[in-house]
Each structure stands twice: as structure tokens, then as C-alpha cells.
Scaffold this active site. Structure first.
Site, PDB file in Angstrom:
ATOM      1  N   ARG A  20      42.698  19.291  26.484  1.00 57.69           N
ATOM      2  CA  ARG A  20      41.515  19.208  26.080  1.00 57.69           C
ATOM      3  C   ARG A  20      41.911  18.303  24.721  1.00 57.69           C
ATOM      4  O   ARG A  20      41.712  17.226  24.371  1.00 57.69           O
ATOM      5  CB  ARG A  20      39.745  19.433  26.599  1.00 57.69           C
ATOM      6  CG  ARG A  20      39.501  19.335  27.674  1.00 57.69           C
ATOM      7  CD  ARG A  20      38.341  20.121  28.012  1.00 57.69           C
ATOM      8  NE  ARG A  20      38.345  21.647  27.664  1.00 57.69           N
ATOM      9  CZ  ARG A  20      37.672  22.226  26.973  1.00 57.69           C
ATOM     10  NH1 ARG A  20      36.134  21.465  26.982  1.00 57.69           N
ATOM     11  NH2 ARG A  20      37.858  23.769  26.841  1.00 57.69           N
ATOM     12  N   ASN A  38      36.664  19.834  31.024  1.00 56.70           N
ATOM     13  CA  ASN A  38      36.789  21.132  31.836  1.00 56.70           C
ATOM     14  C   ASN A  38      36.286  20.755  33.554  1.00 56.70           C
ATOM     15  O   ASN A  38      34.397  20.057  33.362  1.00 56.70           O
ATOM     16  CB  ASN A  38      37.215  22.540  32.291  1.00 56.70           C
ATOM     17  CG  ASN A  38      38.549  22.391  31.259  1.00 56.70           C
ATOM     18  OD1 ASN A  38      39.106  21.790  30.711  1.00 56.70           O
ATOM     19  ND2 ASN A  38      37.763  23.905  30.335  1.00 56.70           N
TER      20      ASN A  38
END
Length: 91
Positions: A20, A38
Site C-alpha cells: 500500500r 487491505n
């Protein structure tokens, strides 16, 4: 070219490997807003909004990801009438 928003669902070893954060850094380089978060099933969802050429570049980069990531699948969906966020966040 025009602006667009695309949602990507990234499958593979993409959690716990700085995926990320690396996506956020690339998005900022390309001037893209959106988010990377997530999902409970182990995937990462990425929203990419910006110039279509930049979104295409980031979409292709998602296959590479961060060092340590092992991407097995990227599913892309062009979103109509999507309101682009003002920044790129990790969630």
C-alpha cells in the site's frame, strides 16, 4: 486524454510487504488521487483517479508492486460518475 477513476483488486502476497505504501508513493509521482486499503480476504483494493495516461501507468505498475510482493492477479474496473478524492491515502 481525459480524467478517469479505476478500481483495482490486487491478489497475491500483497499484505505485510509495504504494498500500500509503495502504491501511494507511485500514485503521488503520477499525480493520482485515491486510496489503497487491505481487504479482509487478503487482497488490496486500489482506487486510482487522475489523467487516464497516469492511471494506466499505475495500473500496470500494480503487477510489480513493492519489493517482496508477489502479485498473481489484478482486476480492473472503470468507475463511471466517481468523485475523485483530493489526495491519495492508505487505509
Amino acid at each position: 486524454m481525459s480524467d478517469c477513476c479505476v478500481r483495482a483488486l490486487v491478489t497475491g502476497k500483497v499484505q505485510g510487504v509495504w504494498y500500500r505504501r509503495a502504491t501511494q508513493e507511485k500514485a503521488l509521482q503520477y499525480g493520482i488521487t485515491g486510496y489503497a486499503k487491505n481487504l479482509p480476504d487478503g487482497r488490496v483494493e486500489v482506487l486510482m483517479c487522475g489523467h487516464s495516461d497516469a492511471v494506466k501507468l499505475l495500473s500496470e505498475w500494480l503487477w510489480q508492486g513493492s519489493e517482496g510482493a508477489q502479485v498473481t492477479h489484478v482486476e480492473l474496473e472503470v468507475l463511471d460518475n466517481c468523485r475523485a478524492p483530493s489526495h491519495f491515502a492508505t487505509q
